[in-house]
Design a protein around this motif. Structure first.
Motif, PDB file in Angstrom:
ATOM      1  N   ARG A 207       0.851  -1.184   0.000  1.00  0.00           N
ATOM      2  CA  ARG A 207       0.000   0.000   0.000  1.00  0.00           C
ATOM      3  C   ARG A 207       0.890   1.239   0.000  1.00  0.00           C
ATOM      4  O   ARG A 207       1.838   1.329   0.789  1.00  0.00           O
ATOM      5  CB  ARG A 207      -0.900  -0.002   1.230  1.00  0.00           C
ATOM      6  N   ALA A 246      -8.814   5.436  -0.465  1.00  0.00           N
ATOM      7  CA  ALA A 246      -8.314   4.978  -1.768  1.00  0.00           C
ATOM      8  C   ALA A 246      -7.430   3.748  -1.644  1.00  0.00           C
ATOM      9  O   ALA A 246      -7.124   3.104  -2.650  1.00  0.00           O
ATOM     10  CB  ALA A 246      -7.541   6.103  -2.450  1.00  0.00           C
ATOM     11  N   ARG A 352      -6.436  10.441  -6.319  1.00  0.00           N
ATOM     12  CA  ARG A 352      -6.919   9.070  -6.122  1.00  0.00           C
ATOM     13  C   ARG A 352      -6.438   8.136  -7.248  1.00  0.00           C
ATOM     14  O   ARG A 352      -5.943   7.034  -6.963  1.00  0.00           O
ATOM     15  CB  ARG A 352      -8.440   9.049  -6.032  1.00  0.00           C
ATOM     16  N   ARG A 356      -4.029   4.753  -6.759  1.00  0.00           N
ATOM     17  CA  ARG A 356      -4.419   3.445  -7.281  1.00  0.00           C
ATOM     18  C   ARG A 356      -3.392   2.926  -8.291  1.00  0.00           C
ATOM     19  O   ARG A 356      -3.189   1.716  -8.416  1.00  0.00           O
ATOM     20  CB  ARG A 356      -5.805   3.531  -7.927  1.00  0.00           C
ATOM     21  N   LEU A 361      -3.096  -1.229  -9.549  1.00  0.00           N
ATOM     22  CA  LEU A 361      -4.419  -1.558 -10.059  1.00  0.00           C
ATOM     23  C   LEU A 361      -4.555  -1.125 -11.514  1.00  0.00           C
ATOM     24  O   LEU A 361      -3.939  -0.150 -11.961  1.00  0.00           O
ATOM     25  CB  LEU A 361      -5.498  -0.860  -9.221  1.00  0.00           C
ATOM     26  N   VAL A 364      -8.219   2.525 -12.170  1.00  0.00           N
ATOM     27  CA  VAL A 364      -7.822   3.466 -11.121  1.00  0.00           C
ATOM     28  C   VAL A 364      -8.846   4.564 -10.883  1.00  0.00           C
ATOM     29  O   VAL A 364      -8.688   5.375  -9.968  1.00  0.00           O
ATOM     30  CB  VAL A 364      -6.458   4.098 -11.451  1.00  0.00           C
TER      31      VAL A 364
END
Length: 440
Positions: A207, A246, A352, A356, A361, A364
């Motif tokens: 993260r 997020a 955000r 992402r 990811l 996003v």
């Protein structure tokens, strides 16, 4: 973490929303994968497909507390004419040496226990007398209180089909199956599956760590007394919460006064724990816009490809923006405007997706859809600007919440969508179809 160099343009260039977002997303790179323990991997994105090594469940087991029996021995059983079987022992969950069940025999079995050899089905205890000889029972007595329950006879009052109340080996997942695909965000249920198939660690992208700081000598922390000309700092709380929502690990830094050297020093101190930095305030054209003053020339001389580019966007709210990289690791930094609505909208549209992207990811962005505008009057929008209005969405309709002012923060608490008015549209009538960004 590697980042590409952001684009730098002349001061007079008016960036579109899409140009600014594209520059951010082509500059920011996903974080490098690491191996983490399961609980440390919660909220992270899986890097590799996970294949099942051991079938789940790994053996045939009972889904009920009852008796493991042979089908032929309970065929035709009823309360009037029960099948009478010899109880040869217990089979508990985790037990390795289950007794053999032969003709005319039964083994008392617990939920989750392996089906013993010779048994073909499970009769729930409620279909028996529990070995007490007194008619149907509602449950078993604890073994510690009645160890004799694993011996003697049991009366079975109902027949059972083959493999009734038996969970078959591999009925959940089988060895060789794909348990989870790369790109999966690991939540509680995914972590449960990984643990169930024997995976103690997993390779993920961590993260991202996001440091959020607001600027302004007028800002005071909540719970403190306000002096004349002061306001409470809401932006750093809003954006830190939004970063966590997020998927980031977010750190909030208390408001920094309007002093360029103090801001530079604070940012340098925070770089050690940042994969992304977000500032709010001080990016416009005023004499006290400290972020612009402090960071306009950072990286120009000693950091190849570094520096922060301050831009004007064809956007309302959120015209002034800054983006670039800072520090020896070229940590991305997004400088957002200080008005609360401008700051929040800018976060949703630009920050955000960057978070992402760092997570690795593919999708996003917030979901977008078309909705019918319900309003008392037409919405107006400045020509050449893409406007984002707060709205409340329900059942294919969206209604504006609050006014267009970039300082009107109260409406944010009641909005769950942004109404998007394109650059070439100056008025939107009630009943028209509009694009909305869903925030919930």
């Amino acid at each position: 973490m590697s980042t590409a160099a952001p684009r730098h343009t002349g001061q007079d260039h008016l960036w579109s929303v899409d140009e600014h977002l594209e520059d951010i997303l082509t500059t920011v790179r996903p974080l490098e994968p690491i191996e983490l323990q399961l609980l440390d991997a919660q909220g992270c994105v899986l890097v590799d497909d996970v294949t099942v090594q051991v079938s789940l469940p790994p053996f045939d087991n009972s889904s009920m507390d009852g008796y493991a029996v042979r089908v032929a021995d309970v065929a035709g059983a009823s309360e009037e004419f029960p099948a009478v079987l010899e109880v040869v022992g217990d089979v508990a969950a985790g037990q390795a040496d289950a007794p053999q069940v032969g003709p005319g025999q039964a083994a008392r079995i617990m939920t989750g226990a392996p089906l013993p050899p010779g048994a073909e089905t499970v009769v729930p205890v409620e279909w028996t007398d529990g070995g007490l000889g007194e008619g149907p029972v509602s449950g078993m007595r604890a073994r510690s209180l009645a160890p004799e329950g694993a011996q003697g006879q049991v009366h079975v009052h109902r027949p059972a089909e083959a493999r009734a109340h038996v969970r078959a080996k591999g009925s959940d997942v089988q060895a060789g199956d794909k348990a989870l695909e790369a790109g999966t965000v690991l939540g509680p249920s995914q972590i449960a599956l990984l643990a169930a198939i024997g995976r103690g660690t997993v390779r993920v992208r961590p993260r991202p760590r996001v440091v959020v700081m607001s600027t302004g000598s007028e800002l005071v922390q909540p719970d403190e007394d306000l002096a004349e000309g002061q306001i409470y700092d809401s932006n750093s709380f809003a954006l830190t919460a939004a970063a966590r929502d997020a998927g980031a690990i977010a750190y909030r830094v208390g408001a920094v006064a309007d002093d360029a050297e103090t801001l530079r020093s604070t940012i340098e101190d925070q770089l050690v724990r940042a994969d992304l930095m977000v500032t709010t305030g001080g990016v416009s054209v005023g004499a006290y816009d400290v972020v612009k003053e402090a960071l306009s020339h950072v990286g120009d001389e000693d950091e190849e490809g570094g520096g922060i580019d301050f831009r004007k966007l064809a956007m309302q709210p959120g015209k002034p923006q800054g983006f670039g990289s800072i520090g020896p690791d070229h940590t991305p930094l997004l400088a957002l405007p200080g008005n609360p609505v401008s700051s929040y909208v800018s976060f949703e549209i630009f920050v955000r997706p960057a978070i992402r992207t760092l997570m690795g990811l593919e999708d996003v962005h917030r979901p977008r859809m078309t909705a019918t505008l319900t309003a008392d009057e037409a919405l107006t929008s400045p020509k050449g600007r893409r406007q984002f209005l707060r709205g409340k969405y329900a059942d294919g309709e969206v209604r504006p919440v609050g006014g267009a002012g970039s300082h009107l923060i109260a409406a944010l608490a009641h909005a769950d969508a942004l109404i998007v008015v394109p650059e070439d549209t100056e008025s939107v009538e009630p009943g028209a179809e509009v694009e909305v960004v869903l925030l919930g």
